[in-house]
Scaffold this motif. Structure first.
Motif, short mmCIF file in Angstrom:
data_model
loop_
_atom_site.label_atom_id
_atom_site.label_comp_id
_atom_site.label_asym_id
_atom_site.label_seq_id
_atom_site.Cartn_x
_atom_site.Cartn_y
_atom_site.Cartn_z
N GLY A 249 -0.07 -9.95 -138.77
CA GLY A 249 -1.64 -10.14 -138.57
C GLY A 249 -2.81 -9.05 -139.13
O GLY A 249 -3.81 -9.23 -138.80
N THR A 250 -2.06 -8.50 -140.05
CA THR A 250 -2.96 -7.32 -140.79
C THR A 250 -3.68 -8.09 -141.98
O THR A 250 -4.70 -7.44 -142.56
CB THR A 250 -2.09 -6.45 -141.30
OG1 THR A 250 -0.96 -6.76 -141.84
CG2 THR A 250 -1.70 -5.51 -139.96
N ASN A 251 -3.15 -8.90 -142.33
CA ASN A 251 -3.79 -9.66 -143.62
C ASN A 251 -3.69 -11.26 -143.47
O ASN A 251 -2.57 -11.98 -143.51
CB ASN A 251 -3.14 -9.52 -145.08
CG ASN A 251 -3.91 -9.97 -146.08
OD1 ASN A 251 -4.19 -11.15 -146.17
ND2 ASN A 251 -3.89 -9.14 -147.37
N LEU A 254 -2.77 -13.77 -146.21
CA LEU A 254 -1.10 -13.60 -146.57
C LEU A 254 -0.26 -14.29 -145.49
O LEU A 254 0.51 -15.34 -146.06
CB LEU A 254 -0.67 -12.04 -146.38
CG LEU A 254 0.72 -11.97 -146.64
CD1 LEU A 254 1.31 -12.41 -147.94
CD2 LEU A 254 1.14 -10.52 -146.30
N ASP A 255 -0.60 -14.26 -144.06
CA ASP A 255 -0.06 -14.97 -143.31
C ASP A 255 -0.04 -16.49 -143.29
O ASP A 255 0.64 -17.53 -143.14
CB ASP A 255 -0.22 -14.48 -141.80
CG ASP A 255 0.28 -13.16 -141.60
OD1 ASP A 255 1.05 -12.55 -142.41
OD2 ASP A 255 -0.30 -12.51 -140.73
N LEU A 381 -6.62 -7.15 -150.49
CA LEU A 381 -5.78 -8.23 -151.21
C LEU A 381 -5.98 -9.53 -150.61
O LEU A 381 -6.13 -9.72 -149.24
CB LEU A 381 -4.35 -8.14 -151.23
CG LEU A 381 -3.79 -6.86 -152.04
CD1 LEU A 381 -2.17 -6.94 -152.04
CD2 LEU A 381 -4.30 -7.01 -153.46
N ILE A 382 -6.49 -10.57 -151.32
CA ILE A 382 -6.69 -11.96 -150.95
C ILE A 382 -5.47 -12.94 -151.35
O ILE A 382 -5.21 -12.83 -152.72
CB ILE A 382 -8.11 -12.47 -151.43
CG1 ILE A 382 -9.14 -11.71 -150.61
CG2 ILE A 382 -8.15 -14.11 -150.92
CD1 ILE A 382 -10.47 -11.95 -150.97
N PHE A 383 -4.76 -13.62 -150.64
CA PHE A 383 -3.73 -14.64 -151.16
C PHE A 383 -4.38 -16.04 -151.17
O PHE A 383 -4.80 -16.02 -149.94
CB PHE A 383 -2.50 -14.28 -150.37
CG PHE A 383 -1.96 -13.05 -150.55
CD1 PHE A 383 -0.90 -12.49 -151.47
CD2 PHE A 383 -2.49 -11.99 -149.70
CE1 PHE A 383 -0.24 -11.34 -151.49
CE2 PHE A 383 -1.95 -10.79 -149.74
CZ PHE A 383 -0.85 -10.45 -150.74
N GLU A 384 -4.18 -16.93 -151.98
CA GLU A 384 -4.76 -18.50 -151.84
C GLU A 384 -3.74 -19.32 -152.59
O GLU A 384 -3.50 -18.98 -153.71
CB GLU A 384 -6.12 -18.23 -152.55
CG GLU A 384 -6.83 -19.60 -152.33
CD GLU A 384 -8.18 -19.60 -152.86
OE1 GLU A 384 -8.82 -20.69 -152.53
OE2 GLU A 384 -8.79 -18.65 -153.72
N GLU A 385 -3.37 -20.40 -151.97
CA GLU A 385 -2.76 -21.48 -152.44
C GLU A 385 -3.39 -21.78 -153.50
O GLU A 385 -4.80 -22.19 -153.60
CB GLU A 385 -2.37 -22.34 -151.64
CG GLU A 385 -1.20 -23.25 -152.40
CD GLU A 385 -0.63 -24.25 -151.22
OE1 GLU A 385 0.22 -25.10 -151.69
OE2 GLU A 385 -0.91 -24.12 -149.91
N VAL A 386 -2.70 -22.09 -154.67
CA VAL A 386 -3.46 -22.81 -156.04
C VAL A 386 -3.18 -24.21 -156.12
O VAL A 386 -1.65 -24.56 -156.42
CB VAL A 386 -2.88 -21.94 -157.29
CG1 VAL A 386 -4.05 -22.33 -158.46
CG2 VAL A 386 -3.58 -20.64 -157.31
#
Length: 388
Positions: A249-251, A254-255, A381-386
């Motif tokens: 739950g920190t990013n 990401l989750d 950091l930002i994670f995003e599905e492409v």
């Protein structure tokens, strides 16, 4: 629940038991990059230490810990042995840096920089020999039932904290139980220790000792962001970050991108998948709606290219042959890389073609290959599905 195997010698094992902690270290190196964007260390040394941090970052509350006592002819340890079982009362390893204040450094006769507190769970006196655990094939019907995580570690000389799969842990723990006639030690209100002469865990009529060393929290984000912005390799740092934060739950990005609302049942990093140098960077096993899903993640500190798909194909092939027969699961492969700046290039079109070919070839074997881009945002950091 992940099971972690820590490597020890007769001296360190005794101290680990008496003070109830496990640890890893690397000679006399000092960590100067914790919560810091800069370091004076050589990149090779830094990455080695980051690897140890990643290993410690996979430890979660309730995980199991087993010790492997290394062979040492000089100390009459003629065979390596596995001892257990302990549990981790909290998340992650902490830092006790290599200096004159490092707790128990003299007693250990070495520096153990990254440490994890443990507590007795089901402790057995006798250890199972390496031959019994790794070489004996009695009651096995297929090679995939062997403890490959530990065999690969032996072949490659991996770091001092190696995770094993759920089914490998079940087999190893049963071997330990059988070796001890399924009888646990009863050391209530006594001190656990190691008798080097009998090579057994023993109960000593002494008061339990309290661990009073430093417990500095590890934060790699400033260093990771600095390397990302400087266009320097940050794969090791990214691995450590993901292993520590996934599902905590920190990013949120990401989750949501990787596991959604599924629950992690097991977490691995640097998962060896062959006698060569192939390793899956991060691989959680999650459960959603009573269905297990294994997620092999390939990390890249640069923009992705078509060659990355070859590696992921090998991961899927290995998982099908060695993991799935022991623990039935769906497979959801992930390619995670630096966000592509220009999607009009020939290289990007070749990547998309490779992604589509992979999906077509493996449509009955695994889920569609997920492509995830990474970028730096205001808060990290930002994670995003492409989509592709």
């Amino acid at each position: 629940m992940t099971t972690h195997v820590f490597i020890v010698d007769p001296t360190t094992f005794k101290i680990h038991l008496e003070y109830l902690f496990a640890g890893t270290g690397a000679q006399d190196n000092n960590v100067d990059f914790n919560s810091n964007s800069k370091t004076s260390l050589h990149p090779t040394t830094e990455n080695m230490l980051i690897g140890m941090i990643a290993d410690g970052s996979r430890v979660r509350r309730g995980d199991q810990v087993i010790f492997y006592l290394q062979q040492d002819f000089a100390k009459k340890i003629f065979e390596g042995k596995f001892y257990g079982i302990f549990k981790a009362p909290g998340d992650w390893s902490f830092l006790d840096n290599n200096d004159h204040q490092q707790h128990l450094k003299n007693e250990l006769e070495k520096s153990l920089t990254f440490r994890t507190l443990i507590e007795p769970y089901k402790v057995y006196g006798e250890g199972v020999t390496e031959w019994e655990a790794l070489d004996e094939i009695k009651n096995m019907t297929s090679p995939n039932q062997m403890l490959w995580s530990l065999i690969y570690r032996k072949l490659k000389g991996n770091r001092g904290n190696t995770m094993i799969t759920i089914y490998e842990a079940e087999r190893l723990i049963q071997l330990i139980r059988n070796k001890n006639n399924r009888t646990e030690l009863n050391c209530q209100n006594k001190l656990l220790s190691f008798d080097a002469t009998t090579q057994k865990i023993v109960c000593v009529n002494e008061q339990r000792r309290i661990y009073v060393g430093r417990k500095e929290e590890i934060n790699l984000l400033p260093r990771l962001v600095a390397k990302f912005r400087a266009n320097k390799s940050f794969e090791a740092h990214l691995q450590a970050y993901i292993v520590r934060n996934l599902g905590k739950g920190t990013n949120t990005s990401l989750d949501q991108t990787i596991i959604g609302d599924a629950q992690i049942e097991w977490l691995g990093n640097e998962v060896s998948c062959g006698v060569g140098m192939q390793r899956i960077d991060v691989m959680p096993s999650v459960v959603q709606d009573d269905q297990r899903v294994l997620i092999p993640i390939e990390l890249k500190a640069v923009e992705a290219n078509e060659k990355n798909i070859i590696q992921i194909q090998r991961y899927v092939d290995w998982i099908e042959q060695y993991y799935i027969p022991n623990r039935q699961s769906d497979i959801k492969p992930v390619l995670m890389a630096k966000k592509t700046a220009n999607k009009t290039t020939n290289n990007y079109h070749m990547l998309v073609d490779s992604l589509n070919r992979f999906n077509q070839k493996n449509s009955n074997r695994c889920a569609r290959l997920q492509f995830v881009g990474i970028e730096i945002g205001k808060d990290g950091l930002i994670f995003e599905e492409v989509p592709y």
